[in-house]
Structures are given as structure tokens and as C-alpha cells.
Design a protein around this motif. Sequence first.
Motif, PDB file in Angstrom:
ATOM      1  N   ALA A  87       0.890  -1.196   0.005  1.00 51.71           N
ATOM      2  CA  ALA A  87      -0.011  -0.195  -0.031  1.00 51.71           C
ATOM      3  C   ALA A  87       1.069   1.424   0.008  1.00 51.71           C
ATOM      4  O   ALA A  87       1.871   1.149   0.553  1.00 51.71           O
ATOM      5  N   ILE A  88       0.386   2.315  -0.584  1.00 52.11           N
ATOM      6  CA  ILE A  88       1.032   3.597  -0.786  1.00 52.11           C
ATOM      7  C   ILE A  88       1.057   4.412   0.582  1.00 52.11           C
ATOM      8  O   ILE A  88       0.125   4.442   1.309  1.00 52.11           O
ATOM      9  N   LEU A  89       2.278   4.696   1.009  1.00 50.68           N
ATOM     10  CA  LEU A  89       2.265   5.209   2.535  1.00 50.68           C
ATOM     11  C   LEU A  89       2.330   6.913   2.200  1.00 50.68           C
ATOM     12  O   LEU A  89       1.762   7.580   3.038  1.00 50.68           O
ATOM     13  N   GLU A  90       3.360   7.104   1.492  1.00 49.85           N
ATOM     14  CA  GLU A  90       3.801   8.561   1.110  1.00 49.85           C
ATOM     15  C   GLU A  90       3.709   9.003  -0.356  1.00 49.85           C
ATOM     16  O   GLU A  90       3.842   7.970  -1.278  1.00 49.85           O
ATOM     17  N   GLN A  91       3.296  10.092  -0.902  1.00 50.21           N
ATOM     18  CA  GLN A  91       3.575  10.375  -2.164  1.00 50.21           C
ATOM     19  C   GLN A  91       4.073  12.105  -2.500  1.00 50.21           C
ATOM     20  O   GLN A  91       3.813  12.732  -1.491  1.00 50.21           O
ATOM     21  N   ASN A  92       4.765  12.163  -3.407  1.00 48.34           N
ATOM     22  CA  ASN A  92       5.527  13.635  -3.548  1.00 48.34           C
ATOM     23  C   ASN A  92       5.389  13.703  -5.053  1.00 48.34           C
ATOM     24  O   ASN A  92       6.152  13.020  -5.735  1.00 48.34           O
ATOM     25  N   PRO A  93       4.744  14.768  -5.694  1.00 49.85           N
ATOM     26  CA  PRO A  93       4.039  15.698  -4.797  1.00 49.85           C
ATOM     27  C   PRO A  93       2.580  15.211  -4.095  1.00 49.85           C
ATOM     28  O   PRO A  93       2.075  14.150  -4.618  1.00 49.85           O
ATOM     29  N   SER A  94       2.013  15.774  -3.187  1.00 54.58           N
ATOM     30  CA  SER A  94       0.847  15.242  -2.395  1.00 54.58           C
ATOM     31  C   SER A  94      -0.472  15.465  -3.198  1.00 54.58           C
ATOM     32  O   SER A  94      -0.517  16.034  -3.995  1.00 54.58           O
ATOM     33  N   GLY A  95      -1.411  14.592  -3.019  1.00 56.55           N
ATOM     34  CA  GLY A  95      -2.730  14.782  -3.389  1.00 56.55           C
ATOM     35  C   GLY A  95      -3.271  16.087  -3.565  1.00 56.55           C
ATOM     36  O   GLY A  95      -3.223  16.603  -2.558  1.00 56.55           O
ATOM     37  N   GLY A  96      -3.705  16.479  -4.553  1.00 56.35           N
ATOM     38  CA  GLY A  96      -4.557  17.936  -4.626  1.00 56.35           C
ATOM     39  C   GLY A  96      -3.391  18.947  -5.213  1.00 56.35           C
ATOM     40  O   GLY A  96      -3.982  19.895  -5.424  1.00 56.35           O
ATOM     41  N   SER A  97      -2.242  18.581  -5.443  1.00 56.63           N
ATOM     42  CA  SER A  97      -1.291  19.428  -5.866  1.00 56.63           C
ATOM     43  C   SER A  97      -1.575  19.809  -7.495  1.00 56.63           C
ATOM     44  O   SER A  97      -2.025  18.529  -8.076  1.00 56.63           O
ATOM     45  N   LYS A  98      -1.233  20.923  -8.022  1.00 51.54           N
ATOM     46  CA  LYS A  98      -1.462  21.035  -9.527  1.00 51.54           C
ATOM     47  C   LYS A  98      -0.031  21.007 -10.107  1.00 51.54           C
ATOM     48  O   LYS A  98       0.942  21.653  -9.460  1.00 51.54           O
ATOM     49  N   VAL A  99       0.183  20.401 -10.956  1.00 51.98           N
ATOM     50  CA  VAL A  99       1.482  20.141 -11.611  1.00 51.98           C
ATOM     51  C   VAL A  99       1.333  19.804 -13.188  1.00 51.98           C
ATOM     52  O   VAL A  99       0.127  19.921 -13.679  1.00 51.98           O
ATOM     53  N   LYS A 100       2.498  20.023 -13.739  1.00 51.93           N
ATOM     54  CA  LYS A 100       2.574  19.714 -15.348  1.00 51.93           C
ATOM     55  C   LYS A 100       2.048  18.276 -15.643  1.00 51.93           C
ATOM     56  O   LYS A 100       2.451  17.623 -15.093  1.00 51.93           O
ATOM     57  N   SER A 101       1.439  18.313 -16.924  1.00 49.31           N
ATOM     58  CA  SER A 101       1.243  17.086 -17.245  1.00 49.31           C
ATOM     59  C   SER A 101       2.654  16.262 -17.685  1.00 49.31           C
ATOM     60  O   SER A 101       3.356  16.801 -18.321  1.00 49.31           O
ATOM     61  N   GLY A 102       2.345  14.749 -17.153  1.00 48.57           N
ATOM     62  CA  GLY A 102       3.792  14.298 -17.315  1.00 48.57           C
ATOM     63  C   GLY A 102       4.880  14.207 -16.476  1.00 48.57           C
ATOM     64  O   GLY A 102       5.879  13.603 -16.298  1.00 48.57           O
ATOM     65  N   ARG A 103       4.483  14.999 -15.427  1.00 49.22           N
ATOM     66  CA  ARG A 103       5.169  14.929 -14.001  1.00 49.22           C
ATOM     67  C   ARG A 103       5.440  13.556 -13.298  1.00 49.22           C
ATOM     68  O   ARG A 103       4.463  12.808 -13.559  1.00 49.22           O
ATOM     69  N   THR A 104       6.652  13.635 -12.676  1.00 49.66           N
ATOM     70  CA  THR A 104       6.652  11.817 -12.121  1.00 49.66           C
ATOM     71  C   THR A 104       6.129  12.243 -10.592  1.00 49.66           C
ATOM     72  O   THR A 104       6.684  13.395 -10.103  1.00 49.66           O
ATOM     73  N   VAL A 105       5.529  11.406 -10.102  1.00 48.72           N
ATOM     74  CA  VAL A 105       5.153  11.270  -8.840  1.00 48.72           C
ATOM     75  C   VAL A 105       5.936  10.087  -8.092  1.00 48.72           C
ATOM     76  O   VAL A 105       5.947   9.176  -8.532  1.00 48.72           O
ATOM     77  N   TYR A 106       6.460  10.623  -6.960  1.00 48.37           N
ATOM     78  CA  TYR A 106       7.492   9.623  -6.233  1.00 48.37           C
ATOM     79  C   TYR A 106       6.907   8.884  -4.889  1.00 48.37           C
ATOM     80  O   TYR A 106       6.106   9.728  -4.221  1.00 48.37           O
ATOM     81  N   LEU A 107       6.825   7.599  -4.889  1.00 48.91           N
ATOM     82  CA  LEU A 107       5.828   6.800  -3.923  1.00 48.91           C
ATOM     83  C   LEU A 107       6.591   6.152  -2.988  1.00 48.91           C
ATOM     84  O   LEU A 107       7.798   5.710  -3.346  1.00 48.91           O
ATOM     85  N   THR A 108       6.192   6.036  -1.744  1.00 45.71           N
ATOM     86  CA  THR A 108       6.782   5.259  -0.658  1.00 45.71           C
ATOM     87  C   THR A 108       5.791   4.253  -0.281  1.00 45.71           C
ATOM     88  O   THR A 108       4.619   4.403  -0.015  1.00 45.71           O
ATOM     89  N   VAL A 109       6.228   2.663  -0.476  1.00 47.60           N
ATOM     90  CA  VAL A 109       5.226   1.772  -0.431  1.00 47.60           C
ATOM     91  C   VAL A 109       5.408   1.248   0.902  1.00 47.60           C
ATOM     92  O   VAL A 109       6.392   1.086   1.623  1.00 47.60           O
ATOM     93  N   ASN A 110       4.286   0.328   1.482  1.00 42.97           N
ATOM     94  CA  ASN A 110       4.523  -0.542   2.759  1.00 42.97           C
ATOM     95  C   ASN A 110       5.151  -1.702   2.433  1.00 42.97           C
ATOM     96  O   ASN A 110       4.746  -2.520   1.743  1.00 42.97           O
ATOM     97  N   ALA A 111       6.304  -2.179   3.310  1.00 40.06           N
ATOM     98  CA  ALA A 111       6.947  -3.339   2.894  1.00 40.06           C
ATOM     99  C   ALA A 111       6.016  -4.622   3.578  1.00 40.06           C
ATOM    100  O   ALA A 111       4.970  -4.537   4.123  1.00 40.06           O
ATOM    101  N   ASP A 112       6.414  -5.909   2.749  1.00 33.48           N
ATOM    102  CA  ASP A 112       5.876  -7.043   2.740  1.00 33.48           C
ATOM    103  C   ASP A 112       5.975  -7.560   4.348  1.00 33.48           C
ATOM    104  O   ASP A 112       4.817  -8.094   4.950  1.00 33.48           O
ATOM    105  N   SER A 113       6.890  -7.338   5.164  1.00 36.28           N
ATOM    106  CA  SER A 113       7.243  -7.823   6.505  1.00 36.28           C
ATOM    107  C   SER A 113       7.879  -6.803   7.144  1.00 36.28           C
ATOM    108  O   SER A 113       8.465  -5.959   6.599  1.00 36.28           O
ATOM    109  N   ALA A 114       7.814  -7.012   8.636  1.00 33.18           N
ATOM    110  CA  ALA A 114       8.745  -6.226   9.357  1.00 33.18           C
ATOM    111  C   ALA A 114      10.160  -6.337   9.214  1.00 33.18           C
ATOM    112  O   ALA A 114      10.694  -7.469   9.035  1.00 33.18           O
ATOM    113  N   PRO A 115      10.950  -5.312   9.126  1.00 30.37           N
ATOM    114  CA  PRO A 115      12.309  -5.413   9.171  1.00 30.37           C
ATOM    115  C   PRO A 115      12.962  -6.025  10.362  1.00 30.37           C
ATOM    116  O   PRO A 115      12.432  -6.053  11.332  1.00 30.37           O
TER     117      PRO A 115
END
Length: 213
Positions: A87-115
Motif C-alpha cells: 500500500a502507498i504510504l507517502e507520495q510527492n507531490p501530495s494529492g491535490g497539488s497542481k503540476v504539469k502533465s507528464g510529471r513524475t510522482v514519487y511513492l513510498t510503499v509499505n513493506a511486505d514484512s517487518a524489518p
Amino acid sequence: MVTFKEFFSFKNNRFFWLNLIAMVVVIVAAAWGTLQWLDSYTRHGEAVVVPDVKGMNLHAAENELGKQSLKSIVIDSSYVKGIAPGAILEQNPSGGSKVKSGRTVYLTVNADSAPKVAIPDIMDNSSLRQAEAKLRALGFKVTEPEYISGEKDWVYSIKYRGRDLKAGEKIPYEAVLTLMVGNGNETMPEDSTLVDESGTVSDDKPMIDESWF
């Protein structure tokens, strides 16, 4: 020497004015063309709203971002208990931000198991308070200690799921640990000179062979 009248004679020169007008037209056209190219290159005035994909699984998030002509890249993972793996934990830019078409959104996901985290060297090396503080700082959970014979409040071993751990051994983050701690009742070794062959302790004094005197 050029006279004052000759210096301003260009006012009556038709070719001079034609050339001047042509230069102005070229400069204006070049400036306008440059501005149009910049607007087109930077997509001036074109913006899309970044959808909020936090909590979605990766596949759904990529589809949602793709609908807005946005790219996505997973740059990190973390572990949060109770949230589905991937599951997505964080995103950058955040939801609701206005950006140019084609922009890359960077994601942080939840790991499968505890480290997994290494057990610190606290066995037979720390007091109960020191050991609990170190373990909790690393993210482990500590139950009520189990007391054994030994120096009071001295940690002799750590148990995880019924087995003894070694320093440096890696176990899952947030694992529940039990400390084996001394209760202050230190047993003293028996004097072997007072133990007979049957294994019982004799209160008699040792026999002395007087024949040597």
C-alpha cells in the motif's frame, strides 16, 4: 567636416526608414516567436491535479496517476503494522497539488514484512533498566521479566518465542522479548571437601592422621 544639415540628411532618405522599419518588424517577430516557443515547451497554463493515492495498492495507484498523464516511481519502502503490504504510504507531490502533465510522482510503499533488527550485547552485560531501555529504543516490546537465581536485577539472557537469543542475532522489529533477570538469591557452591561419596554434606570435621606426629 560634416555639417549639421548633412548629419540629419538621413531623414529624407527613404531606404533608411525602410531598413529601420524592417529591423523593428524582425525584432518584434523574433520576440513573439520566442515567447510562443517557451509557452509550448513549458506547457504554460496547462496543469493537472495530482490524485491522492495514499492507501491504494501500487497497481491501483499507477492506474490512477496514469489517468492524469502522470508517471510514478517507487523510491522507498517502510513498514507500518496494520496496513496491507504494497500500500502507498507517502507520495510527492501530495494529492491535490497542481503540476504539469507528464510529471513524475514519487511513492513510498509499505513493506511486505517487518524489518529485522540485531539484538544488542546486553546479556550478562546490563541491568534490567538499561536492557529494557535499549531494546525499546530499537523497537522491541518487552514483557514482565522472569526471575532466576543470580545478582539482583542483572540480565542473564533474552528469550524470544521460548528460545534464548544471542547478541547480534536479527529478529523482526516489534518482536516481544522476555528478559531473564536475577532475583538477588545467589546460590553459593558447596565445599567439595565436606561432601562424601554419597553426595551428602557432612558436618563432621575432617579426620587427621596423628601417626605422622
